[in-house]
Design a protein around this motif. Sequence first.
Motif, PDB file in Angstrom:
ATOM      1  N   PRO A  57       7.239  -5.595 -13.769  1.00  0.00           N
ATOM      2  CA  PRO A  57       5.853  -5.257 -13.250  1.00  0.00           C
ATOM      3  C   PRO A  57       5.334  -6.414 -12.360  1.00  0.00           C
ATOM      4  O   PRO A  57       4.694  -5.991 -11.075  1.00  0.00           O
ATOM      5  N   VAL A  60       7.105  -6.763  -9.084  1.00  0.00           N
ATOM      6  CA  VAL A  60       6.761  -5.739  -7.874  1.00  0.00           C
ATOM      7  C   VAL A  60       5.319  -6.165  -7.489  1.00  0.00           C
ATOM      8  O   VAL A  60       5.232  -5.788  -6.159  1.00  0.00           O
ATOM      9  N   GLU A  61       4.469  -6.541  -8.241  1.00  0.00           N
ATOM     10  CA  GLU A  61       3.125  -6.842  -7.659  1.00  0.00           C
ATOM     11  C   GLU A  61       3.378  -7.938  -6.937  1.00  0.00           C
ATOM     12  O   GLU A  61       2.593  -8.067  -5.851  1.00  0.00           O
ATOM     13  N   VAL A  82      -0.169  -2.846  -9.895  1.00  0.00           N
ATOM     14  CA  VAL A  82       0.974  -2.144  -9.255  1.00  0.00           C
ATOM     15  C   VAL A  82       0.542  -0.661  -9.199  1.00  0.00           C
ATOM     16  O   VAL A  82      -0.454  -0.232  -9.922  1.00  0.00           O
ATOM     17  N   GLU A  83       1.151   0.113  -8.332  1.00  0.00           N
ATOM     18  CA  GLU A  83       0.765   1.697  -8.245  1.00  0.00           C
ATOM     19  C   GLU A  83       2.057   2.565  -9.132  1.00  0.00           C
ATOM     20  O   GLU A  83       3.227   2.193  -8.718  1.00  0.00           O
ATOM     21  N   LEU A 184       7.024   2.477 -10.533  1.00  0.00           N
ATOM     22  CA  LEU A 184       5.950   1.739  -9.982  1.00  0.00           C
ATOM     23  C   LEU A 184       6.338   0.977  -8.691  1.00  0.00           C
ATOM     24  O   LEU A 184       7.698   0.643  -8.728  1.00  0.00           O
ATOM     25  N   ASN A 186       4.855  -1.859  -5.229  1.00  0.00           N
ATOM     26  CA  ASN A 186       4.077  -2.747  -4.874  1.00  0.00           C
ATOM     27  C   ASN A 186       3.229  -2.002  -4.059  1.00  0.00           C
ATOM     28  O   ASN A 186       3.336  -1.204  -2.975  1.00  0.00           O
ATOM     29  N   ARG A 187       1.795  -2.343  -3.743  1.00  0.00           N
ATOM     30  CA  ARG A 187       0.761  -1.750  -3.291  1.00  0.00           C
ATOM     31  C   ARG A 187       0.924  -1.965  -1.674  1.00  0.00           C
ATOM     32  O   ARG A 187       0.582  -1.135  -0.882  1.00  0.00           O
TER      33      ARG A 187
END
Length: 287
Positions: A57, A60-61, A82-83, A184, A186-187
Amino acid sequence: MADRKIKLAIPTGRMSKEVLDLLQEAGLYIPATGKNYRPPVGDSRFEVKMLKAANIPKLVEYGAHDVGFSGLDWIEETQADVETILDTKLLPVRIVSAVPVGTDPFTDNAGKPIVVASEYERLTKAYMDSKNVDYRYLRTFGATEVFPPEDADMIVDNTATGSALTANNLEIAEVLLPSTTRFLANRQSLKDRFVRDILDNLALLMKSILDARNRVLLEMNVEQNNLDSVIRILPAMKSPTVQPLHGNSSFAVKAAVPRKDICQLVLKLRSAGATDILQTQLQRVII
């Protein structure tokens, strides 16, 4: 955009097989290759790295990876921004506090600090702070259930069936969080239309497979005088498909129904007048 690679993080450990099987059914083949943490992938738009679910997580962020899979427990533990594109509902677990059977550290510790052992530092501290008690946090690195009673009064851990807790003479005190495997992203990556379209399509294909796993297709023949009774019983997604049979007053009825209800449903349909009932495994369900 031809040279743009979507960086996909796949969890190692117990999540790995479930995720790889789902991706393969969705058309993204990634062979499991032992200790190769950068396996080949059968789609030139992606590059893959295998990582511990707990690390995914935050990575990815940060944008080290565009997209990945991890449990809600690790998203919450790391407070990763994250989304979630898809809740796969795979590998459901509960994050629980557990104590030796018949004990209650909150009342039995005679004023001593409660020693609580866990891999989940943030979740554990938030839980213990909410109790307004004196405690000591002990960081574990697996096999958390072995710590009580000699080395800890309580643990916070994930459990699917509770069997490991029972085997170590522990019982659940409270459930802190239910968790499943999430897809999930990355925005910032999702603002790239090339990436967003590919990931949305992949999520749609995965969801169609997951939905199909929970349903079966039932087909049957029904006399006209029994049709209304049969239709009332069928839990179709919208409404059953009904077609007249050639040369008589009977109908062919078809519906995708929840797998969990199938045994009792077939008996009810037979009693209502359905005949020639066929059950078929579905491969995809796109609603």
